[in-house]
Design a protein around this motif. Structure first.
Motif, PDB file in Angstrom:
ATOM      1  N   SER A  92       3.856  -4.471   3.004  1.00  8.55           N
ATOM      2  CA  SER A  92       4.603  -3.228   3.160  1.00  8.55           C
ATOM      3  C   SER A  92       3.654  -2.048   3.032  1.00  8.55           C
ATOM      4  CB  SER A  92       5.698  -3.105   2.095  1.00  8.55           C
ATOM      5  OG  SER A  92       6.621  -4.172   2.185  1.00  8.55           O
ATOM      6  N   VAL A  93       3.861  -1.039   3.875  1.00  5.71           N
ATOM      7  CA  VAL A  93       2.990   0.138   3.896  1.00  5.71           C
ATOM      8  C   VAL A  93       3.858   1.389   3.842  1.00  5.71           C
ATOM      9  CG1 VAL A  93       1.234   1.395   5.194  1.00  5.71           C
ATOM     10  CG2 VAL A  93       1.252  -1.113   5.232  1.00  5.71           C
ATOM     11  N   TYR A  94       3.516   2.289   2.920  1.00  4.16           N
ATOM     12  CA  TYR A  94       4.270   3.515   2.710  1.00  4.16           C
ATOM     13  C   TYR A  94       3.344   4.715   2.939  1.00  4.16           C
ATOM     14  CZ  TYR A  94       7.663   0.724  -0.113  1.00  4.16           C
ATOM     15  OH  TYR A  94       8.581  -0.181  -0.581  1.00  4.16           O
ATOM     16  N   PRO A  95       3.330   5.319   4.109  1.00  2.00           N
ATOM     17  CA  PRO A  95       2.550   6.558   4.273  1.00  2.00           C
ATOM     18  C   PRO A  95       2.995   7.605   3.258  1.00  2.00           C
ATOM     19  CG  PRO A  95       3.239   5.696   6.405  1.00  2.00           C
ATOM     20  CD  PRO A  95       3.977   4.908   5.369  1.00  2.00           C
ATOM     21  N   PHE A 108       7.479   7.159  -0.682  1.00  2.00           N
ATOM     22  CA  PHE A 108       8.260   6.743  -1.844  1.00  2.00           C
ATOM     23  C   PHE A 108       7.296   6.185  -2.892  1.00  2.00           C
ATOM     24  CE2 PHE A 108      11.326   3.249  -3.495  1.00  2.00           C
ATOM     25  CZ  PHE A 108      11.797   4.062  -4.506  1.00  2.00           C
ATOM     26  N   CYS A 109       7.492   6.578  -4.129  1.00  2.00           N
ATOM     27  CA  CYS A 109       6.628   6.109  -5.228  1.00  2.00           C
ATOM     28  C   CYS A 109       7.149   4.845  -5.881  1.00  2.00           C
ATOM     29  CB  CYS A 109       6.493   7.202  -6.284  1.00  2.00           C
ATOM     30  SG  CYS A 109       5.673   8.698  -5.697  1.00  2.00           S
ATOM     31  N   GLY A 110       8.246   4.306  -5.391  1.00  2.00           N
ATOM     32  CA  GLY A 110       8.890   3.161  -6.030  1.00  2.00           C
ATOM     33  C   GLY A 110       7.976   2.001  -6.377  1.00  2.00           C
ATOM     34  N   PRO A 111       7.112   1.556  -5.452  1.00  2.00           N
ATOM     35  CA  PRO A 111       6.242   0.427  -5.794  1.00  2.00           C
ATOM     36  C   PRO A 111       5.273   0.715  -6.936  1.00  2.00           C
ATOM     37  CG  PRO A 111       6.361   0.703  -3.418  1.00  2.00           C
ATOM     38  CD  PRO A 111       7.014   1.912  -4.021  1.00  2.00           C
ATOM     39  N   VAL A 158       0.879  -1.172   0.000  1.00  2.00           N
ATOM     40  CA  VAL A 158       0.000   0.000   0.000  1.00  2.00           C
ATOM     41  C   VAL A 158       0.911   1.215   0.000  1.00  2.00           C
ATOM     42  CG1 VAL A 158      -1.775   1.287   1.240  1.00  2.00           C
ATOM     43  CG2 VAL A 158      -1.864  -1.218   1.155  1.00  2.00           C
ATOM     44  N   ALA A 159       0.818   2.044  -1.057  1.00  2.00           N
ATOM     45  CA  ALA A 159       1.831   3.093  -1.216  1.00  2.00           C
ATOM     46  C   ALA A 159       1.335   4.206  -2.116  1.00  2.00           C
ATOM     47  CB  ALA A 159       3.116   2.494  -1.808  1.00  2.00           C
ATOM     48  N   GLY A 160       2.066   5.319  -2.066  1.00  2.00           N
ATOM     49  CA  GLY A 160       1.929   6.374  -3.040  1.00  2.00           C
ATOM     50  C   GLY A 160       0.697   7.239  -2.881  1.00  2.00           C
ATOM     51  N   CYS A 161       0.407   7.983  -3.948  1.00  2.00           N
ATOM     52  CA  CYS A 161      -0.671   8.962  -3.916  1.00  2.00           C
ATOM     53  C   CYS A 161      -2.037   8.316  -3.863  1.00  2.00           C
ATOM     54  CB  CYS A 161      -0.571   9.867  -5.140  1.00  2.00           C
ATOM     55  SG  CYS A 161      -0.522   8.973  -6.716  1.00  2.00           S
ATOM     56  N   ALA A 162      -2.163   7.071  -4.313  1.00  2.00           N
ATOM     57  CA  ALA A 162      -3.449   6.374  -4.288  1.00  2.00           C
ATOM     58  C   ALA A 162      -3.648   5.626  -2.982  1.00  2.00           C
ATOM     59  CB  ALA A 162      -3.556   5.416  -5.472  1.00  2.00           C
ATOM     60  N   GLY A 163      -2.628   4.882  -2.541  1.00  2.00           N
ATOM     61  CA  GLY A 163      -2.800   4.011  -1.390  1.00  2.00           C
ATOM     62  C   GLY A 163      -2.351   4.577  -0.067  1.00  2.00           C
ATOM     63  N   GLY A 164      -1.318   5.445  -0.081  1.00  2.00           N
ATOM     64  CA  GLY A 164      -0.657   5.821   1.169  1.00  2.00           C
ATOM     65  C   GLY A 164      -1.310   6.919   1.958  1.00  2.00           C
ATOM     66  N   THR A 165      -2.610   7.140   1.795  1.00  2.00           N
ATOM     67  CA  THR A 165      -3.289   8.214   2.512  1.00  2.00           C
ATOM     68  C   THR A 165      -3.635   7.794   3.943  1.00  2.00           C
ATOM     69  OG1 THR A 165      -5.454   7.538   1.681  1.00  2.00           O
ATOM     70  CG2 THR A 165      -4.231   9.148   0.384  1.00  2.00           C
ATOM     71  N   ARG A 177      -1.584  -4.634  -4.840  1.00  2.00           N
ATOM     72  CA  ARG A 177      -1.100  -3.307  -4.463  1.00  2.00           C
ATOM     73  C   ARG A 177      -2.208  -2.268  -4.557  1.00  2.00           C
ATOM     74  NH1 ARG A 177       5.179  -2.840  -6.627  1.00  2.00           N
ATOM     75  NH2 ARG A 177       5.770  -4.893  -5.876  1.00  2.00           N
ATOM     76  N   HIS A 178      -2.249  -1.407  -3.553  1.00  2.00           N
ATOM     77  CA  HIS A 178      -3.047  -0.193  -3.684  1.00  2.00           C
ATOM     78  C   HIS A 178      -2.084   0.886  -4.138  1.00  2.00           C
ATOM     79  CE1 HIS A 178      -6.582   2.425  -2.102  1.00  2.00           C
ATOM     80  NE2 HIS A 178      -6.040   2.910  -3.201  1.00  2.00           N
ATOM     81  N   THR A 179      -1.803   0.855  -5.438  1.00  2.00           N
ATOM     82  CA  THR A 179      -0.987   1.858  -6.113  1.00  2.00           C
ATOM     83  C   THR A 179      -1.748   2.249  -7.381  1.00  2.00           C
ATOM     84  OG1 THR A 179       0.306   0.109  -7.193  1.00  2.00           O
ATOM     85  CG2 THR A 179       1.207   1.044  -5.154  1.00  2.00           C
ATOM     86  N   THR A 180      -1.081   2.867  -8.329  1.00  2.00           N
ATOM     87  CA  THR A 180      -1.816   3.437  -9.460  1.00  2.00           C
ATOM     88  C   THR A 180      -1.874   2.547 -10.685  1.00  2.00           C
ATOM     89  OG1 THR A 180       0.210   4.590 -10.105  1.00  2.00           O
ATOM     90  CG2 THR A 180      -1.400   5.825  -8.782  1.00  2.00           C
TER      91      THR A 180
END
Length: 774
Positions: A408-411, A440-443, A377-384, A459-462
């Motif tokens: 893995s979780v990326y605030p 980090f937007c890596g994922p 869970v990461a980035g502008c979509a998931g990490g909120t 993944r909760h990414t884009t």
């Protein structure tokens, strides 16, 4: 769940949909606006053009348009944003074109190449360049690990009625009342040079929300449902999505942001939402109450189509490899996993046709249940904040297990991280077995949490394009990503990796309140707008290189077809891979070595061989190789003066792709072809405006052809286009060319629709840098 209305509709008072023309429609509109019995007076009262101007999109565009003609917009933005894969090239382009000072706030974030070294170069060199550029030109610099680009912009730079341009395709802040556009770097360079963003007035499609989501359904579920409904036939391509309707009130600001950022995957141009008390509170929480104002459509607004979404019927969703539109409900996948996964395998293998991998998903089935290897869970979509807080509530006091599955979780920002630490959410996740990372937007693009070969990551990414998880299919290594909402990822983690929807488990529904603490930004973010220090010396690391010299468009072109891509859609990731290749993002020549590396590994060699002939030609050397290259043209065009023909005919390469450019805004998808001597693309259509703009800004001609010619081009064919410079300069929309191969010479018509005068001038100059320098 979702209904599409494919013709124009009126929206009355922001709530009543009238999707018919004629007197009956006028009477219905009248009944909503006036006392009963006055319907007849409305027959001539609703003017479609006037109603069109009552959309939020029109109001904001009009306020930023510097042209007198509303159908030919020339926009100036309030703010710019770039990350560390794109800002070096943008600043280098603007600098070569005469940049003295940033004329508007320009935010440089460091959230893509945050890792110290990936692929053999030191990414921190770019960060040092970014900080010195912010000082020299008066910019805003956000150091690595502080925030992902779009979270920082949401928190600190948005405002109701504003427009923001970003060099990342997911530049979307519509839920916060900001109409934002993701574009290639050339468009940002124009804004830095006080030029305008030019386009025809876009269609506006309403997204009408009603109902409220069930517990366990999150923003990614709503977003994937919309993407699945509209992507395939391009219903909203290059249009603005305007979110309206009573369902908006049921959604928090984070929930709205989570839907909004994913609108990029519909291929729309931008998005905008009605604003209300929830958004007013958002700005108050973030210490910027002055950024709020109420945005609502006029009493009668006309839209070019409508997407009607009943939020109460949305189910937990999954987008299987390799596109966000490849959507299924989780329940549907669990009922029939083998058949669905076999279907996905067939499509994926076709997409990976030039790789050396045997892609499988059905081997992830154990006793009829789908087992996944990883959750991110990461980035502008998931990490909120709300996504991660919901995960913490679901996993509190439980364990994810010690098996193969990892979480893995990326605030998305330090302030979000700080509040999750303060309220105990981070502790709950860590105790459950999750790994917590920095912003980090890596994922999202294949540079973080790379799973093992044949791994499946949820993944909760884009995006879940090929290699977005970091695999290398040309080296026989492949993994894949399925997109899901954070809540269902947590539910799957709870069961050790067995696919599970969040609606299948019990967890507290009450969201935690959010408190925004900006002290981490005040401590670390460089705020230099309006305070340029022009004496500052730019620090250029050894991997930061200037753009190579690019020639103007010659009188004629003789092009060799260096690649033919017959996929229904070609993504920018396939044109220039993301992930570890981004290590060379600031070195045009080295990055170009990866062009089409995952679709046609022989492309670079072919392009370089053609480019070497052009170098010889420009040097005035009619070598045996150059002479041989021109033989088919000289012979068949009956050229009397071979020397004159060679002197006035540029040699270059060209690719054919049916529909290129879906996905990232990275201008490198075009500039890398140009650096290798590419002069044009030929397509049936372009997947996005931003890719076509990138081609133009790099001096490449965006040809289109009729669908009947999709099989007309083959690798190593020659394409002779006489008098192309004259045609571009003269405003021609069609040019006659000739395909030349062992079968002879065949005429073909190439189309040049919708090129503005400035577009044509840039192509004539050879690229944007030449245009401004000349």
């Amino acid at each position: 769940m979702i209904k599409l209305i494919r013709h124009g509709v009126y929206l009355v008072n922001g709530r009543t949909i009238v999707d018919k023309d004629g007197q009956a429609a006028m009477d219905r509109i009248a009944s909503c606006l006036q006392p009963a019995g006055c319907g007849g007076a409305m027959q001539n009262a609703v003017d479609k053009a006037q109603a069109r101007s009552q959309t939020l999109a029109y109001q904001i565009l009009a306020a930023h348009n510097t042209a007198a003609d509303d159908h030919g917009l020339k926009l100036k933005f309030d703010c710019l944003a770039s990350h560390d894969i794109t800002y070096v090239g943008i600043i280098q382009t603007a600098r070569a074109s005469g940049l003295q000072e940033f004329p508007l706030p320009y935010v440089l974030t460091n959230c893509h190449n945050s890792l110290c070294a990936v692929g053999g170069t030191i990414n921190e060199d770019d960060h040092v360049f970014g900080l010195t550029a912010a000082r020299k030109y008066g910019g805003i610099y956000v150091p690595a690990h502080q925030a992902v680009i779009h979270q920082y912009m949401r928190e600190m730079m948005t405002g109701c009625g504003k427009m923001i341009l970003g060099s990342d395709s997911h530049t979307r802040y519509g839920a916060l009342g900001t109409l934002a556009v993701g574009e290639g770097g050339g468009e940002l360079a124009k804004q830095l040079l006080s030029k305008t963003y030019d386009l025809a007035y876009p269609d506006v499609v309403a997204v009408y929300l009603e109902g409220s989501p069930r517990h366990g359904v999150g923003p990614q579920d709503v977003a994937l449902s919309i993407i699945g409904a509209v992507f395939a036939d391009g219903f909203v391509k290059n249009k603005i999505l305007e979110f309206v309707g009573p369902g908006i009130a049921a959604l928090s600001a984070d929930f709205r942001n989570g839907i909004d950022v994913m609108t990029t995957e519909t291929t729309c141009l931008s998005s905008i939402w009605e604003t209300d008390e929830t958004i007013r509170q958002y700005y108050e929480i973030h210490g910027r109450p002055e950024a709020y104002r109420r945005l609502t459509p006029g009493a009668v607004a006309y839209y070019d189509g409508l997407v009607k979404v009943d939020l109460s019927l949305i189910e937990p969703m999954i987008a299987l490899p390799f596109h966000p539109s490849n959507v299924w409900t989780i329940a549907e996948l669990k009922r029939n996993p083998a058949d669905i996964l076999r279907q996905v395998e067939i499509g994926a293998r076709a997409q990976l046709e030039n790789s050396r991998v045997n892609f499988t998903l059905t081997d992830k089935l154990v006793n009829g249940q789908l087992h996944v290897d990883q959750g991110v869970v990461a980035g502008c979509a998931g990490g909120t904040f709300e996504n991660i807080a919901a995960m913490a509530r679901l996993l509190a006091g439980k364990e994810t297990g010690s098996g193969e599955f990892s979480l893995s979780v990326y605030p998305a920002s330090q302030p979000v991280n700080l509040e999750l630490v303060s309220n105990g959410s981070i502790a709950s996740l860590m105790q459950a077995g999750a790994s917590i990372r920095t912003a980090f937007c890596g994922p999202c693009f294949g540079a973080g949490d790379v799973p093992s070969h044949n791994g499946l990551s949820i993944r909760h990414t884009t995006r879940n394009f090929p290699s977005r998880e970091g695999s290398k299919p040309t080296e026989g290594q492949i993994a894949s990503v399925a997109l899901m909402d954070a809540r269902s990822i947590a539910a799957t983690a709870l069961r050790g990796g067995i696919l599970t929807a969040a609606t299948e488990v019990d967890f507290p529904a009450a969201p935690a309140p959010y408190r925004f603490d900006s002290r981490s930004y005040r401590s670390r973010v460089y705020q230099g707008f309006g305070k340029p220090e022009q004496e500052t010396k730019l620090v250029l690391g050894p991997n930061i290189a200037d753009w190579p010299a690019i020639r103007p468009l010659p009188a004629n072109l003789l092009l060799k077809i260096a690649a033919v891509l017959q996929d229904e859609v070609t993504t920018t990731d396939e044109l220039i891979p993301s992930g570890e290749t981004s290590s060379f993002r600031s070195n045009p020549l080295r990055l170009a070595e990866f062009t089409l590396g995952r679709k046609d590994p022989q492309y670079v060699g072919r392009a370089k061989a053609i480019q070497e002939l052009e170098r010889q030609r420009q040097a005035g050397l009619i070598t045996p190789e150059v002479k041989k290259f021109f033989e088919p043209v000289a012979a068949e065009s009956n050229a009397e003066d071979e020397t004159g023909l060679v002197a006035h005919t540029g040699i270059g390469s060209v690719i054919f792709a049916r529909k290129p450019g879906d996905g990232s805004a990275r201008e490198q998808a075009a500039s890398c072809q140009r650096v290798l001597g590419g002069d044009a693309n030929i397509a049936l259509e372009y997947a996005t405006k931003r890719y076509r703009s990138n081609l133009i800004n790099w001096g490449m001609i965006p040809f289109t052809v009729d669908a009947g010619l999709k099989e007309a081009f083959a690798v190593d064919d020659l394409l002779y286009i006489p008098a192309i410079r004259e045609a571009i300069a003269g405003g021609a929309e069609r040019v006659q060319a000739h395909i030349i191969n062992s079968s002879g010479r065949k005429p073909v018509e190439l189309q040049l629709h919708n090129l503005s005068q400035e577009d044509r001038a840039i192509i004539l100059a050879g690229c944007l840098v030449n245009y401004y320098a000349g």
